[in-house]
Design a protein around this motif. Structure first.
Motif, mmCIF file in Angstrom:
data_model
loop_
_atom_site.group_PDB
_atom_site.id
_atom_site.type_symbol
_atom_site.label_atom_id
_atom_site.label_comp_id
_atom_site.label_asym_id
_atom_site.label_seq_id
_atom_site.Cartn_x
_atom_site.Cartn_y
_atom_site.Cartn_z
ATOM 1 N N ALA A 137 0.660 7.838 -0.109
ATOM 2 C CA ALA A 137 1.153 6.643 0.580
ATOM 3 C C ALA A 137 0.411 6.433 1.899
ATOM 4 C CB ALA A 137 2.658 6.771 0.827
ATOM 5 N N MET A 188 -3.173 5.352 1.145
ATOM 6 C CA MET A 188 -3.271 3.952 0.724
ATOM 7 C C MET A 188 -3.149 3.015 1.925
ATOM 8 S SD MET A 188 -3.812 3.415 -2.534
ATOM 9 C CE MET A 188 -3.098 1.797 -2.849
ATOM 10 N N VAL A 189 -2.231 3.306 2.837
ATOM 11 C CA VAL A 189 -2.084 2.466 4.024
ATOM 12 C C VAL A 189 -3.367 2.497 4.859
ATOM 13 C CG1 VAL A 189 -0.852 2.221 6.218
ATOM 14 C CG2 VAL A 189 0.425 2.659 4.108
ATOM 15 N N LEU A 230 3.874 12.931 -2.693
ATOM 16 C CA LEU A 230 4.489 11.610 -2.529
ATOM 17 C C LEU A 230 4.086 10.966 -1.207
ATOM 18 C CD1 LEU A 230 8.100 12.326 -3.846
ATOM 19 C CD2 LEU A 230 6.247 11.144 -5.045
ATOM 20 N N VAL A 231 3.940 11.770 -0.149
ATOM 21 C CA VAL A 231 3.663 11.230 1.189
ATOM 22 C C VAL A 231 2.178 10.965 1.416
ATOM 23 C CG1 VAL A 231 3.757 11.756 3.653
ATOM 24 C CG2 VAL A 231 5.718 12.264 2.190
ATOM 25 N N ALA A 278 0.836 -1.205 0.000
ATOM 26 C CA ALA A 278 0.000 0.000 0.000
ATOM 27 C C ALA A 278 0.868 1.252 0.000
ATOM 28 C CB ALA A 278 -0.923 -0.008 1.215
ATOM 29 N N ALA A 279 1.933 1.244 0.824
ATOM 30 C CA ALA A 279 2.805 2.420 0.887
ATOM 31 C C ALA A 279 3.535 2.642 -0.433
ATOM 32 C CB ALA A 279 3.804 2.264 2.035
ATOM 33 N N VAL A 280 4.069 1.575 -0.990
ATOM 34 C CA VAL A 280 4.798 1.697 -2.266
ATOM 35 C C VAL A 280 3.843 2.143 -3.377
ATOM 36 C CG1 VAL A 280 6.035 0.420 -4.054
ATOM 37 C CG2 VAL A 280 6.583 0.048 -1.636
ATOM 38 N N SER A 281 2.651 1.546 -3.405
ATOM 39 C CA SER A 281 1.662 1.937 -4.422
ATOM 40 C C SER A 281 1.286 3.405 -4.285
ATOM 41 C CB SER A 281 0.410 1.060 -4.307
ATOM 42 O OG SER A 281 0.725 -0.295 -4.512
ATOM 43 N N GLY A 282 1.181 3.869 -3.036
ATOM 44 C CA GLY A 282 0.856 5.275 -2.818
ATOM 45 C C GLY A 282 1.943 6.206 -3.319
ATOM 46 N N VAL A 283 3.205 5.835 -3.080
ATOM 47 C CA VAL A 283 4.313 6.655 -3.579
ATOM 48 C C VAL A 283 4.305 6.679 -5.105
ATOM 49 C CG1 VAL A 283 6.822 6.855 -3.741
ATOM 50 C CG2 VAL A 283 5.746 6.319 -1.543
#
Length: 554
Positions: free
Chosen positions: A143, A146-147, A139-140, A71-76
């Motif tokens: 992420a 998404m988390v 960018l933040v 989720a974090a990577v997808s958000g970035v």
């Protein structure tokens, strides 16, 4: 935090729900965000993104730690795609093309310099700080969003699974049936398509680099000896001049055209009275809204130089420039007057210029006019005093290349003409500059930007043709043209890339050489006058004035 939630459970629930909704809105909006200003609209943001459906299904199937990481990577990644979409918007609006992740990073330095010249150092620092902050947030926040959404799905697996299945069925149905209320498809795959476009753009950029190197090595006049280049211009005083942002819109847009057309008509009459005659046509520029050097090099090289990579390739090559052709003859002194150049300019070698006067070598002591270092009238007078009035080397003629900058955006403040004998060191422009419009006021007002742009073109064309009327001789041959159209805020989202080009001379034989081109008499090209690609000009000009092709095939 726990004690606060216990003391205020309702407020805590409302706050949590609000944050969750905002996270969902942010993610969904980023997934369907268009990459052009013209594409923005409420309908674009009420679509169902297929990426959200697939993402939810994958996240539901994962254990907690992989789920959070994904989720974090997808958000970035989603944030990075949002940044690229916003860059595309800006580049399409100002340069008429999308952002290239391989080539365009170095243009940010030019953008910062432009802002500093136009708005001042303080405003530029604030703008840069704002952009950096926005990029970090983009960018933040996706992420974090998404988390949060992934954890929400995990806490309610049954409901989330049913909702994902329903959304998937709806997406497939809408996609299969092609449902498009208000002309906008309900089923969206905008981010996936954008990723594919970016990948193709990177691939084509890398491929283009290798292919263009081969193209640049081929030259119809590459092996032509100097004795067979421009023989019909020997003994002539040849001046090539680019007028910044002088595009078709200046002549044909309903708001700007009346004033510009009156100026062109008046200056045509004045030149006729002085014995000069003109013919004009259209060239389609390799650039739009900015990156003027691409237009200059395309005109002079005969190659389509539409990006910075191609520009670097040509500048490092021995492909013959039109100006270098004059130097190669041995019959011309070659000189450049570049009031926009404020640092080292290694391109001088490729252009074949014996001497170049940059912004600091013209003795100007007046104020800058936003980005433009000095008024065109002053630059022309300095060209006259330092170059044109001096005899060339014994037995030679002269070829000059001038780049005029007063019509560069943001078109505020605009210089006003003063008496040619009053120019001095340029101090006379201090009051004119102080009384002019403020760049920030013009930039913020589209209608005013268009009006001021038209006035700047009138100023530049008048200054150049008055110089010719005042100082030109029976041997002067002036070629002047625009380098590109103004940006989309001025020329519109669907403007052509055409720019006017004119040849002016007293000697009727010079215009007879181009009689077959079908150009319009006078300084204003007719709407249906011939349109060539800018890259066609070099070879047509060399051929018209007697040059003999001796191709180099690479």
């Amino acid at each position: 935090m726990r004690s606060r939630r216990e003391r205020h459970p309702t407020a805590a629930r409302v706050l949590s729900l609000t944050v969750t909704v905002l996270a969902a809105v942010l993610v969904l909006a980023a997934l369907v965000l268009p990459n052009t200003v013209a594409g923005l609209g409420p309908a674009k943001f009420v679509r169902l993104p297929g990426e959200a459906v697939i993402g939810a299904a994958v996240l539901l199937a994962l254990p907690r730690r992989p789920r959070v990481v994904l989720a974090a990577v997808s958000g970035v990644v989603l944030g990075a795609m949002t940044v690229l979409n916003l860059l595309d918007m800006g580049f399409n609006q100002y340069l008429g093309r999308s952002f290239n992740v391989i080539l365009d990073w170095e243009l940010f330095g030019d953008a910062r310099s432009y802002l500093e010249d136009s708005l001042g150092r303080g405003a530029t620092l604030a703008a840069v700080a704002g952009v950096i902050t926005l990029v970090l947030l983009l960018l933040v926040l996706p992420a974090l969003s998404m988390v949060r959404l992934a954890e929400l799905l995990a806490r309610h697996p049954a409901t989330a699974t049913r909702g994902t299945l329903i959304a998937g069925v709806v997406w497939i149905t809408c996609s299969s049936l092609g449902l498009q209320p208000a002309g906008v498809p309900i089923a969206s795959a905008r981010t996936a398509e954008a990723l594919k476009i970016q990948a193709r753009r990177v691939s084509s950029t890398l491929k283009d680099e290798a292919e263009f190197r081969k193209v640049a090595r081929v030259d119809a006049f590459g092996n032509t000896p100097g004795s067979q280049l421009v023989p019909d211009l020997r003994g002539k005083d040849v001046v090539f001049t680019f007028i910044e942002s002088y595009g078709r819109s200046a002549i044909e847009d309903p708001l700007m055209a009346p004033g510009v057309d009156r100026t062109l008509a008046a200056r045509t009459r004045a030149l006729d009275k002085a014995g000069f005659h003109a013919r004009s046509g259209w060239l389609t520029s390799a650039t739009y809204g900015g990156s003027s050097w691409l237009g200059h090099s395309t005109t002079m090289s005969g190659l389509w130089i539409s990006n910075q990579q191609r520009y670097r390739t040509v500048m490092a090559s021995d492909h013959l420039s039109l100006t270098e052709a004059f130097k190669k003859t041995g019959a011309f002194d070659t000189v450049g007057v570049m009031p926009g150049v404020q640092k080292g300019w290694p391109e001088q070698k490729w252009y074949g210029l014996d001497k170049v006067y940059n912004a600091f070598q013209l003795g100007y002591r007046g104020p800058k006019f936003s980005w433009s270092t000095m008024p065109d009238q002053y630059a022309l007078q300095q060209y006259q005093e330092r170059v044109h009035s001096k005899p060339p080397t014994a037995g030679r003629s002269r070829m000059s290349l001038l780049i005029l900058t007063s019509s560069h955006q943001p078109w505020a403040p605009i210089p006003k003409a003063v008496g040619w004998d009053q120019l001095g060191d340029g101090s006379v422009f201090k009051d004119i500059q102080a009384a002019g419009a403020k760049p920030a006021d013009v930039i913020a007002d589209t209608t005013r930007s268009r009006q001021e742009y038209g006035k700047s073109i009138q100023y530049s064309v008048t200054a150049l043709t008055e110089w010719l009327e005042r100082y030109g001789s029976k041997d002067t041959v002036l070629v002047f043209l625009g380098d590109h159209q103004p940006n989309a805020r001025v020329s519109g989202n669907h403007a052509s890339r055409d720019v006017p080009v004119s040849i002016v001379a007293k000697d009727p034989r010079m215009l007879d050489k181009v009689a077959g081109w079908g150009w319009t008499d006078g300084l204003r090209p007719a709407h249906d006058a011939p349109v060539w690609k800018m890259s066609a000009f070099r070879d047509r000009f060399l051929t018209a004035f007697g040059s003999t092709p001796h191709p180099r095939k690479g």
